[in-house]
Structures are given as structure tokens and as C-alpha cells.
Design an enzyme around this catalytic site. Sequence first.
Site, PDB file in Angstrom:
ATOM      1  N   HIS A  90     -21.453  16.418 -45.090  1.00 45.17           N
ATOM      2  CA  HIS A  90     -20.703  15.420 -44.321  1.00 45.17           C
ATOM      3  C   HIS A  90     -19.384  15.080 -45.003  1.00 45.17           C
ATOM      4  CE1 HIS A  90     -19.844  11.076 -43.480  1.00 45.17           C
ATOM      5  NE2 HIS A  90     -19.847  11.558 -42.260  1.00 45.17           N
ATOM      6  N   GLU A  93     -17.008  17.759 -44.308  1.00 48.67           N
ATOM      7  CA  GLU A  93     -16.441  17.666 -42.956  1.00 48.67           C
ATOM      8  C   GLU A  93     -15.164  16.827 -42.979  1.00 48.67           C
ATOM      9  OE1 GLU A  93     -16.862  15.108 -39.093  1.00 48.67           O
ATOM     10  OE2 GLU A  93     -18.765  15.451 -40.132  1.00 48.67           O
ATOM     11  N   HIS A  94     -15.188  15.723 -43.736  1.00 44.39           N
ATOM     12  CA  HIS A  94     -13.973  14.916 -43.895  1.00 44.39           C
ATOM     13  C   HIS A  94     -12.852  15.740 -44.515  1.00 44.39           C
ATOM     14  CE1 HIS A  94     -15.213  10.570 -43.275  1.00 44.39           C
ATOM     15  NE2 HIS A  94     -16.357  11.219 -43.125  1.00 44.39           N
ATOM     16  N   GLU A 173     -17.747   4.372 -44.665  1.00 38.77           N
ATOM     17  CA  GLU A 173     -18.543   4.736 -43.502  1.00 38.77           C
ATOM     18  C   GLU A 173     -20.021   4.427 -43.749  1.00 38.77           C
ATOM     19  OE1 GLU A 173     -19.561   8.619 -40.691  1.00 38.77           O
ATOM     20  OE2 GLU A 173     -18.243   8.828 -42.428  1.00 38.77           O
TER      21      GLU A 173
END
Length: 944
Positions: A90, A93-94, A173
Site C-alpha cells: 500500500h 502504491e503511494h 491515512e
Amino acid sequence: MKTRPLVAASLLMAALNGAGAQGGGSAVPGGATPATSLPGIPNIAFDKYTLPNGLQVILVEDKRLPLVAVNVWYHVGPANEAPGLTGFAHLFEHMMFAGSKHLPRGLADRLMEGAGASDSNGSTDYDRTNYYDTVPSNQLELALWVHADRMGYLLDVLDQKSLTNQQDVVRNERRDTVENEPYGIVEEALNHALFPQDHPYRASVIGSHTDIQNAKLEDVRDFFTRYYGPNNASIVIAGDIDKVKTRALVAKYFGSLRRGPAVERPKVVTPPITSEKRLVVPDRVELPRVYMGWLTPPAYQPGDAELAVAAQILAGGKSSRLYKSLVYGRQIAQDVDADQDSRALASTFLIEVTARAGHTPAEIEEAIDAELAALRDHGPSEQEVARARNQIETAIVSSLEKLGGDGLADQLNHYNQYTGDPGYLAQDVAQLRKITAADVQRAARTWLQKKSRVVVAGVPGIPELPPDPPAPKPARTRTKGIPGGINEAEAWRAQMPKAGPAPRMNLPQGEAFKLENGLTVIHHYNPALPLVSADLVVRSGSDANPVTLPGLAGFTAQMLTEGTATRSAPRIADEIAQLGAFLDTGSSTGASSVSLLALRANFGAALAVLADVVQHPAFPTAEVERQRASRLGDLMQQRDDPETIAALAAAGALYGPRHPYGYGQLGTEPAIRAVTREDLDGFWRRHYVPGNAALVVSGDISRSELKALADAHFRNWKSAPVPQLSPGTPATTKARVVLVDQPGAGQTALRLTMLGAERKTPQFPALEVMNAAFGGLFTSRINQNLREDKGYTYGVYSGFRYDRTPGPFIIAGSVRANVTGASVSELLREAQAMADKPLGAEELAGARNAQLLSLPNHFETNSDIGASLAEAFVFDLPLDYYRQLPERLEAVTAADVQAVARRYLDPQRLMVVAVGERKKIASQLEKLKLGPIEVRDSEGQLKP
């Protein structure tokens, strides 16, 4: 990253959750799909082929709108993570949005937004990571250029500064979506209990603070090199394309990229749960919630589809067993949900039930167990199975309406990864249609036993949060990218491709006619899919609420489906579900509505139910009391959410206690308790009259067919005087700072607000362009400042709420508690900058084009079209409003933007609302010297 982490699901439940769309036909390697079909399910023809470097390409030609969806899946997720690096997929992905060799950081987003891209994002689930955009059809080459540069040239420029920034963003997040989200840590504990310590599914997709912070730059390079080669990816291009030209473009941008190392699929044995596990997890919530989880068959394996149907039978809306028993009958639960969450290595079957106030987790668990035992011992009825299948099919067809994001393109990629066949839809639905009551009973007996489950009770209390290590100081200098890029330099890639000829923008207009009783009927014919969407909208919402009864409009709308003169509440739910339809009600500041979605074949029968609930609600006393208890429970849950509390406090401070907009749609606890059956019936009689209403229908139905149905079902609706509404004058507090104390909060939910403009203002285009530049886009000034530059937040945005009278302008986002004051200071500074200086030519063009060129994307679905036409009715706009809007947007100048910024974005008038831990944030707010701090409660009202 611009995304939220997602979890993969099989078609059946993904469709019901709005999380997927599907294609049809069987793939032929290197060629086109043969024509295959299934009655009632559209056939989606596609081409699938593979480039020499291993990239799988899937093309779908769809001419409905001048749009193209580009959807790239990399077959990597947490299932591939190394120990000690949970959340790395994840985090990576950023990093894919942090810039590449030919697209410096932020440029791709600015170019794509300025080209009219929408639905642009990425997401990570346990088995894959995806990146997607929907663009005007003449900008396909731009989208391919961007995705190819990320795939081929990320490592050439990646540096520590980018990594440090995205670590901050991801940790924000996590705070936003796990630790500050009601029941977020409870769900994480459930996941930890389902899988053993070394299983790749054990950690949440987002990972832990410690592991996110421990990621090193060399980890990023290794991960990219190992998993982000073209041979571990597939791309779906769906929409208004020429397949021959598209093949050439794919070859141009992706063909020369080097194949990566071979990727072995994870070989993991998931040990079964052989004895029940039990946990109690405290969280900052008001109502207890019970979670039950089981390990179940992997996606598309025997039992997966049967369990999806079982989930629908157990908790798929008001016709489900758990709803009827726990919510409607015994009234011990606030809400119920069930889901077969399908993944590659092992799936999970989850049930979650929130207790009503005064009821315990033990009581809820006992009630769930009784329903599960009945399902295992006696099975469902064939009628229940048919009902579940019908609703799933309608959800499947409706998910085909969208091209990108979680729509058609994404579902073809989903099928491709999990089955190897992008055209698995027909086989999937055929399997669904074969499922019997005996199959569901067998699956429940096999997989949903007490001994093989995890039970977690989330209870009110002080949460035990995982370690939150401090972030290191950011690098002072921007180091060069990691040496040794993977692909050869190709000078032509530095040149941004030119757009093709602009496609014709022919936006839906709708056609209106009236019945003799004054009911307006607005029709849009859309034969693309066998679906019809309808909205019965009345021009009365919370603006019609009496001062003493805030929330009355919402309560009335909620009661419409709770019984009529001839149908009970359970009968309405069962009848709609049996038709495979979806019926819902709601209210807003200026309108109330009843919404319907149905397959074309069942629309007439479903519309008869809608007509009945609108014209003949009975407001049975027992149902009023049921819904009163439900609304009180909703109010309690509302207090758990800091961002909702911020919105309520902002409304109360902006409008005052004697204005109907000073409250949320639920109203207040005293008002909910005070409402009588006569109040509800009176509101309905005054406001639900033909002259105050419109039936808005979009889909596969002709004007003559609709006219016949409207006449049949609404001609006997008696005319009555149309109410004249005047919500009054706002009484805004004189305080500039409003605080709601939330002890223990790690973040501050911020909302800056002031009165804005009404919907019919001629300045609407200029306001939308101004807002796009300031806070409406991902690349907006405030999001780039607080998220991308400083890492204070996961995201911050701004926007206008347009009402018939001036509505609020809102800046909103959650920030780390220790930067609350700094964040407010930056937001006020950015607001002043918008007024001080006109936008430059490039920023103006980007903001204006983002609004103008993305307009077709707002009309992808029948529901989208219906909502736009309903908006035109509610605000008395001409039906051709959206056809005129492009020209008006194109005419917006920098002077226009500056003028509206000076009027509607005045930092001296912006009120600051902060929801967080008072002892941590009050001193920061005091240092801003904006005046005394006003303290409000969790419903937005002044504390005595």
C-alpha cells in the site's frame, strides 16, 4: 497516493457493495471474444492479447459516452509482502504517484486533471494493486503515456524526500481510516485473530505505524524491480476507442519496457480454525458491535458463490433474516451486515451487528447464533434464494454502467486475475442461477460452524492503540534518484502526447411533461443496458422543518417505506427484493426523495410499489416507534465520527438554533423523541403533493412506456396547494473558533466555513473553477500544501453546498493533532492568496478544463443522469442547463475567479471548527489570535 485501501471480493458480493463491474464472453488468446450470451446479462465483447514483454492487454469498445477507462492491475499486494514490512504494498502504491523520469512529481496529476480525467486513483487489496483513470476519448494517449512512465521509469527519480513524505501521508491515512474510524481497530483485531502470525493476510492492508516508518528506500527499489514489471501486470482499456489504433498506442508506450523477473504466486497454506476464538476490544464508540468471522473457500472455488448468497439471505437489506429478527422484530440491533470477502489464498465470511442502546454483545451473539443454526439445520426457502439471486443480478448489471474505477474495466481485470478469463461473467452468473436452497444450506453447514469462527466484541471504552513512533526529520536536500533505472532512455518519451480532436459533448437533457394533477415527469431514454432508475423528488427538505422539530423531513422520508394502507413494512421489503430491485428514501436541505433501481423487465412492478409508498403511507404507530429508536441509535453512532461532528458544529455555528440548516438530517435527540405520528402525517400531507414533485426516470424505457406507467400509478394522486418555503435568516455566531472536545483523539477534524452562494447564482461556473484551484482537485492548492508538501493530512478539500438560499462554503479534512494550529494558519493563508492575486494562465486553464472536460463522466450511470435532472427540477433550472454549462465554464476568466474568491473565500469571515482533544489543540488555536473559543457539544449545539 490518492486512494483508500480496498479488499478484493468476488463478483457476487462486490456488485452488491458497489465494488465491481463485469464483462462477458470467453477470452480467446490473441484474438477477439466469441459471441456468448446469457439471458438478461449483457454480452461484453473484448480482445485479449499479450505483448512480448508479458503485459496482458484487454480492449473493450464501448461507444456510450466519449470516454475511455484505463485500468492497470499489478498482481501484487500484501500477499507478497516480506515479514516486518506490513503495509508496504500500500505504501508503494503511494510512491507510484510520486513522480517518474519524464513526469516530475505532481505533473501527471496536473496534466490528467487539466485534460478532464476523473475517477483517477489507485487502490491496494490483499492480492493486487491497481491504478486507473477515466479520460475523454481524445486523451487516451496521455493516459497511456502516464501509466507507461510509472511502469518503466519510476526508479530513475525516486528519492528519500518522496518516501518520507508518503510515509507521513500513509500514517495520517491509518489514523484517519483505522484509529479515528469508529470500530476501525476492532476490525483490525478481527483480522489478526482470523490468520496466524506469519500469514500474509493477517495484517491490515495499510499495515502498522512501525512497519510503515521502517520502510527504506532500498525496499522500494527491490519491490518495484520484483513486482512492477510488465509481465506481472494487465491493462484494460475500455470505452470509446478504435481497437487498431489503440493496439498501436499500447505497443508504442509499453512494448519496449523490459520484462521483470518471473513472479511466483504465493504458496501459503491457511490453517483452519479448529476452536472458537473470542476477543473484547474497547474503542471510542457508544454502541457495542459484534463481529463474527470464518475462513472460507478462495475466490471462485466451490462454496464461494453459495456463501455470497447466504450473506445476502442473512443480512442483505430489510428482507434479510438478521434484519427481520434483530432489527425489526426484537429491536435489539441497530444495523446488520454480512459479506463473503473473496480472496486468492483464503476468503472470509463476516457478520457484523451493532447493538441497540441498552443491549449487550452477549444478547446479540445469541440472536445471531439462532439465525445461523436455523440456516444450517433447515436451510433457506427457495423464495429466499431466488430473492438473493435477483438482487445480486440487478447489482451486477448496474455495475456495468461505469467504465472505470470500480466499474467495467476493473471487473475485467478482476476476472482476468482470479480466473484467467476476462469474460467470466456469463459463467459466473450461470453458476449463481444454479444455486439452490440445498446448496446454501450445505455451505452454511460446512463453513459456518461455531468451532471454526472468531467472535470479537467491540465495546465502548478507551482503545489500546498500537505504537505510533515519531517520524524522523525530513531530509533537507532532495537526493538524486536511485541509480540504475530498469529501462533504456528513450528521448521521445519526454514529449507529452498531443490530444486528438475533441469529442462532441452531448450531455443528457431530458424531456418533461406533466400529468393533469400537476406532477412533473422528466424522462431520459438510455437503452445501453436493461436498467431503469427512478427518483420521485419533492421540493421540500430540511428547509421545511419546524424550528422545534429539526429532522422532521428526514423522519418523514424514512417512514414512507415502513407501511402503506395495503402493504406492511416487511411486505414492501420482500416485494422489492423479490423483483431484484432497490428502493430507498432520503432527504437533504432542499428536497426529499424516493429512489428506485430495477431491471427493465421488473420496473413497472417496482414502480407500483414506489407509487404506493409515496401516495399512501400509513405511518403506523408501531413503525413510528421502531424508526424513532433507529434514529436515536443513528444519532449515537453519529457522535462516534469526528468529521460528522465537525459538520454539525459548523452548521450550528453558521446558521444558529432557529434556522432549519443549523442541524443535521437526523435532528436532535429532544426533537426525535418529541415527533408524533401526526407531525409525520402532517408533513407528508403538506409537502408530498403532485405540484411540488417530479418523477425523474432514466434508462431503457421509452417516453410512451413511461407515460403509460405514470398515468397508471400517479393520475389519482390528488392535487393540493404547493407549500411556500422560507427557511429564514441565518444567525451566525460571532465566534471565529469553535471547538468540540474529543478526549484521546489523535487527529483533529477541521472544518473552515462561511456562507456562500445559492444554486441559481450566475457566478456558479466561476465558483466551481475557483474551488477547483483552491481545494476541489487533488492538485489543488490546499491539498498540495497540507498533504503533499507538509504531510499534515491524508487529504483536505473544499466545496460549496448550493441551496435555494446561500449555502455554506466548506474546507474540510483531518490533520495530526500536533499541527492543528499550523494547518489552520496555512489554510487561512491560502484563502488570502486566492483573493490577492489572479490565477496564472496555466493554473486557470487546468482548473477550468478539469471542470469542463470531465462533464461527461458525471453522466455515466442512470442514477447520475437522474440526479442531475432532479437537481434541475429542485432548483428550477432549465432542462438544458447542463448542455449550456460547457460554454459558460469555458468563458470563466482569471478576473472572474478572483472576484468570487474575494467575496466567498474571505479569510476574515472563515469560521474555524475543530473536533479533537481540547488539551492538545486549544493552545494552538489560541495562538492564532482569532478571538475567544466557543465550545459546542457533539450535536453541534452550544454547551450550557
